[in-house]
Design a protein around this motif. Structure first.
Motif, mmCIF file in Angstrom:
data_model
loop_
_atom_site.group_PDB
_atom_site.id
_atom_site.type_symbol
_atom_site.label_atom_id
_atom_site.label_comp_id
_atom_site.label_asym_id
_atom_site.label_seq_id
_atom_site.Cartn_x
_atom_site.Cartn_y
_atom_site.Cartn_z
ATOM 1 N N ARG A 72 69.101 32.189 1.503
ATOM 2 C CA ARG A 72 70.055 31.767 0.618
ATOM 3 C C ARG A 72 69.918 32.032 -0.879
ATOM 4 N NH1 ARG A 72 69.183 25.983 3.785
ATOM 5 N NH2 ARG A 72 70.741 26.262 5.218
ATOM 6 N N ARG A 112 69.313 28.938 -7.751
ATOM 7 C CA ARG A 112 68.937 29.802 -6.711
ATOM 8 C C ARG A 112 69.410 31.341 -6.856
ATOM 9 N NH1 ARG A 112 71.256 27.034 -1.535
ATOM 10 N NH2 ARG A 112 70.152 25.370 -2.368
ATOM 11 N N VAL A 141 62.711 24.171 -0.545
ATOM 12 C CA VAL A 141 62.314 24.673 0.681
ATOM 13 C C VAL A 141 62.276 23.516 1.708
ATOM 14 C CG1 VAL A 141 61.114 26.127 2.101
ATOM 15 C CG2 VAL A 141 61.217 26.839 -0.259
ATOM 16 N N SER A 142 63.518 23.376 2.153
ATOM 17 C CA SER A 142 63.615 22.139 2.966
ATOM 18 C C SER A 142 63.819 22.679 4.439
ATOM 19 C CB SER A 142 64.701 21.107 2.629
ATOM 20 O OG SER A 142 66.052 21.701 2.532
ATOM 21 N N ASP A 143 64.614 23.675 4.462
ATOM 22 C CA ASP A 143 65.119 24.003 5.908
ATOM 23 C C ASP A 143 64.189 25.277 6.527
ATOM 24 O OD1 ASP A 143 66.934 22.132 5.752
ATOM 25 O OD2 ASP A 143 68.366 23.509 4.788
ATOM 26 N N ARG A 190 64.752 30.874 6.114
ATOM 27 C CA ARG A 190 66.264 30.520 6.000
ATOM 28 C C ARG A 190 66.402 30.127 4.484
ATOM 29 N NH1 ARG A 190 69.754 28.433 9.703
ATOM 30 N NH2 ARG A 190 68.291 28.439 11.003
ATOM 31 N N ASP A 191 65.657 29.505 3.778
ATOM 32 C CA ASP A 191 66.043 29.009 2.275
ATOM 33 C C ASP A 191 65.849 30.527 1.441
ATOM 34 O OD1 ASP A 191 66.827 26.532 2.480
ATOM 35 O OD2 ASP A 191 64.880 25.812 2.624
#
Length: 346
Positions: free
Chosen positions: A237, A155, A227-229, A233-234
């Protein structure tokens, strides 16, 4: 008595393991399968991506909403996505279960079937783990992924000028959870309505694993993450890890937003369009993939426009370097709301 006709409290650990092994696959070329103190697996290039995730009853799922098959699928799929987000091929899962004594054994069989169905998409095995008794169902899954000689995709690798790309759905899982909370249920029919499709996407996320792996193998990906959250938000990050400004263009999210508008309208949202936009930007549990295309924007969208990796769409641009990271939508910074976070932070 057939083992599957009773309750978990009626069986010993060996009985439960025998039921689970009946359904769960082994990794290709496994050296020592489940049943010893540790499973032993071959690793093609000596480097393994490892990640662990958990599902806890009444925190991540409700048995009133989810079948055993749903929970098994979801437990496997969210871990498979974590491995693929590093560019690794998931080769094996290690699964530990906490099971209450009054849990029907057929539910445990369903969990194993759902997990096996998810693993079949990548040829992934389930090799080892643990069983304990408890008050609720809890599932801990560790995934081992082989990098096949490639460097991991990180990332932190976004570069100024790169297109921001995404694969998978946005906001569907959050919409499905909202529908369940409003008393809707998933229909069982050959052709599902939008509500049932969204509920199914919440109960059984469907990350585009093969397309993501293909893009990583082709070297098309710069920065990359699951992308889980929630997208915002991701994305934040990724922006923080890379030290860049990511700008998301709302018009490029139209295909994700449009079906959510009708769902918001049927749930009586005061502003269905605004709800759909916020859900697409902030809803979690979709398990799609956010990345950058490893080509500078001036060359990416000029006369020699390259083809995006299969299954990906462009949703924005890496604008420039930015200390601490910045995420905007149409050039405007938006307060971070929604998404999934156990502890309230980023």
């Amino acid at each position: 008595m057939a083992l599957s006709s009773g309750r978990v409290r009626d069986l010993c650990e060996d009985d439960l393991l025998a039921i689970l092994r009946k359904y769960l696959p082994s990794a290709s070329g496994v050296v020592v399968p489940s049943g010893d103190d540790s499973a032993v697996l071959p690793v093609p290039d000596g480097r393994v991506a490892v990640s662990t995730d958990m599902l806890v009853e009444d925190v991540h799922f409700r048995r009133g909403w989810s079948s055993g098959e749903d929970v098994g699928w979801r437990a496997a799929m969210q871990n498979l996505a974590d491995a693929v987000a590093m560019g690794a091929v998931p080769i094996s899962l290690v699964v530990s279960l906490e099971l209450p004594g009054d849990l029907p054994v057929v539910w445990v069989e369903g969990l194993a079937r759902g997990m096996a169905a998810a693993c079949a998409l990548c040829g992934t095995g389930v090799d080892g783990g643990d069983l304990v008794g408890g008050n609720k169902v809890a599932i801990s899954v560790t995934v081992l992924g082989a990098l096949e000689g490639r460097d991991p995709v990180l990332r932190s690798a976004a570069r100024s000028g790169e297109p921001l790309i995404h694969a998978g759905v946005l906001g569907r899982a959050a919409a499905g959870m909202a529908l369940l909370g409003h008393g809707y249920a998933r229909r069982r029919a050959a052709f599902l309505d939008e509500e049932s499709l969204a509920i199914d996407d919440f109960l059984r996320p469907k990350p585009p694993l093969r397309q993501a792996l293909a893009a990583c193998r082709d070297g098309a990906i710069g920065a990359f993450m699951d992308v889980s959250d929630g997208l915002l938000r991701d994305a934040r990050r990724m922006a923080q890890a890379s030290g860049v400004w990511l700008d998301i263009e709302s018009t490029r999210l139209a295909d994700s937003i449009h079906p959510l508008i009708g769902i918001g309208r049927r749930m009586g949202m005061a502003d269905p369009w605004q709800w759909a936009l916020e859900t697409a930007l902030s809803g979690g549990e979709d398990h799609g993939f956010l990345g950058t295309l490893r080509v500078h924007a001036e060359r990416a969208w000029g006369l020699n426009t390259p083809t995006l990796p299969d299954g990906f769409t462009r949703i924005g641009t890496v604008r420039e370097a930015h200390d601490g990271g910045l995420v905007t939508v149409d050039g405007r910074e938006i307060a971070l709301t929604g998404g999934w976070d156990h502890f309230g932070g980023a």
